[in-house]
Write an enzyme that holds these catalytic residues in place. Structure first.
Site, PDB file in Angstrom:
ATOM      1  N   ASN A  10       0.798  -1.220   0.054  1.00 20.48           N
ATOM      2  CA  ASN A  10       0.085  -0.119  -0.150  1.00 20.48           C
ATOM      3  C   ASN A  10       0.871   1.168   0.071  1.00 20.48           C
ATOM      4  OD1 ASN A  10      -1.789   1.990   0.286  1.00 20.48           O
ATOM      5  ND2 ASN A  10      -2.549   1.479   2.480  1.00 20.48           N
ATOM      6  N   TRP A  11       0.984   1.956  -1.302  1.00 17.25           N
ATOM      7  CA  TRP A  11       1.917   2.981  -1.233  1.00 17.25           C
ATOM      8  C   TRP A  11       1.163   4.301  -0.846  1.00 17.25           C
ATOM      9  CZ3 TRP A  11       4.358   1.796  -6.861  1.00 17.25           C
ATOM     10  CH2 TRP A  11       5.345   0.896  -6.786  1.00 17.25           C
ATOM     11  N   LYS A  12      -0.024   4.241  -0.593  1.00 24.33           N
ATOM     12  CA  LYS A  12      -0.431   5.445   0.155  1.00 24.33           C
ATOM     13  C   LYS A  12      -0.281   6.631  -0.881  1.00 24.33           C
ATOM     14  CE  LYS A  12      -0.304   3.269   4.679  1.00 24.33           C
ATOM     15  NZ  LYS A  12      -0.151   3.400   6.076  1.00 24.33           N
ATOM     16  N   HIS A  96      -9.795   1.249   4.696  1.00 26.41           N
ATOM     17  CA  HIS A  96      -8.441   1.265   5.287  1.00 26.41           C
ATOM     18  C   HIS A  96      -8.542   2.275   6.395  1.00 26.41           C
ATOM     19  CE1 HIS A  96      -4.261   2.569   6.089  1.00 26.41           C
ATOM     20  NE2 HIS A  96      -3.820   1.523   5.435  1.00 26.41           N
ATOM     21  N   GLU A  98      -6.694   4.607   7.581  1.00 25.37           N
ATOM     22  CA  GLU A  98      -6.634   6.179   7.110  1.00 25.37           C
ATOM     23  C   GLU A  98      -7.943   6.879   6.334  1.00 25.37           C
ATOM     24  OE1 GLU A  98      -2.986   5.807   5.357  1.00 25.37           O
ATOM     25  OE2 GLU A  98      -2.264   4.993   7.278  1.00 25.37           O
ATOM     26  N   GLU A 166      -5.530  -4.602  10.393  1.00 27.92           N
ATOM     27  CA  GLU A 166      -4.619  -3.622  10.841  1.00 27.92           C
ATOM     28  C   GLU A 166      -4.988  -2.765  11.821  1.00 27.92           C
ATOM     29  OE1 GLU A 166      -2.491  -2.482   6.948  1.00 27.92           O
ATOM     30  OE2 GLU A 166      -4.225  -1.429   6.753  1.00 27.92           O
ATOM     31  N   GLY A 172       2.289   2.392  10.696  1.00 25.04           N
ATOM     32  CA  GLY A 172       3.268   3.523  10.526  1.00 25.04           C
ATOM     33  C   GLY A 172       3.894   3.859  11.975  1.00 25.04           C
ATOM     34  N   SER A 211       3.332  -1.731  10.467  1.00 23.12           N
ATOM     35  CA  SER A 211       4.907  -2.030  10.864  1.00 23.12           C
ATOM     36  C   SER A 211       5.437  -3.276  10.592  1.00 23.12           C
ATOM     37  CB  SER A 211       5.149  -1.607  12.235  1.00 23.12           C
ATOM     38  OG  SER A 211       4.482  -0.352  12.492  1.00 23.12           O
ATOM     39  N   GLY A 232       2.976  -1.035   4.351  1.00 25.02           N
ATOM     40  CA  GLY A 232       2.910   0.261   4.139  1.00 25.02           C
ATOM     41  C   GLY A 232       4.311   0.827   3.870  1.00 25.02           C
ATOM     42  N   GLY A 233       5.097   1.608   4.917  1.00 27.60           N
ATOM     43  CA  GLY A 233       6.328   2.043   4.913  1.00 27.60           C
ATOM     44  C   GLY A 233       7.523   1.186   4.268  1.00 27.60           C
TER      45      GLY A 233
HETATM   46  P1  13P Z   1       2.767   0.460   7.884  1.00 33.58           P
HETATM   47  O1  13P Z   1       3.510  -0.656   7.230  1.00 33.58           O
HETATM   48  O2  13P Z   1       3.477   1.771   7.339  1.00 33.58           O
HETATM   49  O3  13P Z   1       2.572   0.235   9.192  1.00 33.58           O
HETATM   50  O4  13P Z   1       1.456   0.786   7.160  1.00 33.58           O
HETATM   51  C1  13P Z   1       0.371  -0.328   7.205  1.00 33.58           C
HETATM   52  C2  13P Z   1      -0.657  -0.065   6.365  1.00 33.58           C
HETATM   53  O5  13P Z   1      -1.448   0.973   6.567  1.00 33.58           O
HETATM   54  C3  13P Z   1      -0.834  -0.711   5.061  1.00 33.58           C
HETATM   55  O6  13P Z   1      -2.150  -0.503   4.701  1.00 33.58           O
END
Ligand code: 13P
Length: 254
Positions: A10-12, A96, A98, A166, A172, A211, A232-233
């Site tokens: 997930n590159w956001k 998600h 967010e 999640e 994050g 994470s 994500g990250g």
């Molecule tokens: P991180 O891996 O950066 O914690 O993000 C997780 C995420 O929100 C994937 O959708």
């Protein structure tokens, strides 16, 4: 050993179409002959069409990060399932954390999106998870139950759907949930999914997100009920993302 393993990036709100292209090129070199894990790239909307071209001939899938439930109309800033399909998209992240917490998405909206995605032939990556407050006040179970029962209401054929657990506090923050917490939550998620969908719910893969990185992926993937990750990250650099895929591949049966 496990029978299947998903690794979704997930590159956001990161990466242009050009960044995405060079990411795929670098990853192909790092992941030669790695074809056991199902890898899904979810770039921003603006990179989807181009990325579909870069993914041609590669064993990887394309996903979007959101969509609207209506087919078309006066919805400024939104994107429909048909638009995603025409851009080569197969998966779509829905609900998600967010979107829920920063953009006010409620379970009834997410439910409409899940139903629309499925009826359009897109595979939802349906996300659920509790906040730290909800966990600490003993409400995790209730929160997951409500997100799942309301989010999946009216779903008849969940073919291809993935669920992502999640926990909001792990996203994050560098503080992943531990194996025990993940196993407990995934068991609850599966139970509530089966309550909503019947026995077919047992076959729906449940990914963990929050994470995940190349150091913890191996041990977290071994946890019971974990069918893969939504990252994500650590999915933003080809090196760390491919290390996670390699960790997952190690535990998938031939
Ligand atoms: P991180 O891996 O950066 O914690 O993000 C997780 C995420 O929100 C994937 O959708």
């Amino acid at each position: 050993m496990k029978l299947r393993g998903y690794v979704a990036a997930n590159w956001k709100m990161n990466k242009t179409a050009e960044d995405a292209r060079s990411f795929v090129e670098k990853s192909s070199k790092l992941l030669l002959n790695m074809e056991k894990a199902k890898v899904i790239f979810c770039p921003p909307f603006t990179a989807l069409f181009d990325m579909d071209k870069s993914l041609q001939g590669k064993p990887w899938f394309l996903g979007a990060q959101n969509m609207h439930w209506e087919a078309s109309g006066a919805f400024t800033g939104e994107v429909s399932s048909a638009m995603l399909k025409a851009s080569g998209v197969q998966y779509v992240i829905l609900g998600h954390s967010e979107r829920r917490h920063q953009f006010g998405e409620q379970n009834d909206w997410i439910n409409k999106k899940v139903l629309k995605a499925l009826s359009s032939g897109l595979k939802p990556i349906f996300c659920v998870g509790e906040t730290l407050d909800e966990r600490q006040s003993g409400n995790m179970e209730e929160v997951l139950k409500t997100q799942i029962s309301e989010g999946l209401q009216g779903t008849n054929d969940p073919s291809g759907m993935l669920i992502a657990y999640e926990p909001v506090w792990a996203i994050g923050t560098g503080q992943n949930a531990n194996e025990e917490q993940i196993e407990e939550a995934h068991k609850l998620v599966s139970t509530f999914v089966c309550d909503s969908l019947g026995d077919i719910g047992k076959d729906i893969p449940v990914l963990y997100g929050g994470s995940v990185n190349s150091e913890n992926a191996g041990s977290l993937f071994k946890a019971e009920g974990v069918d893969g990750f939504l990252v994500g990250g650590a999915s933003l650099e080809p090196e760390s993302f491919s290390e996670i895929i390699k960790e997952v591949e190690t535990f998938i049966k031939e």
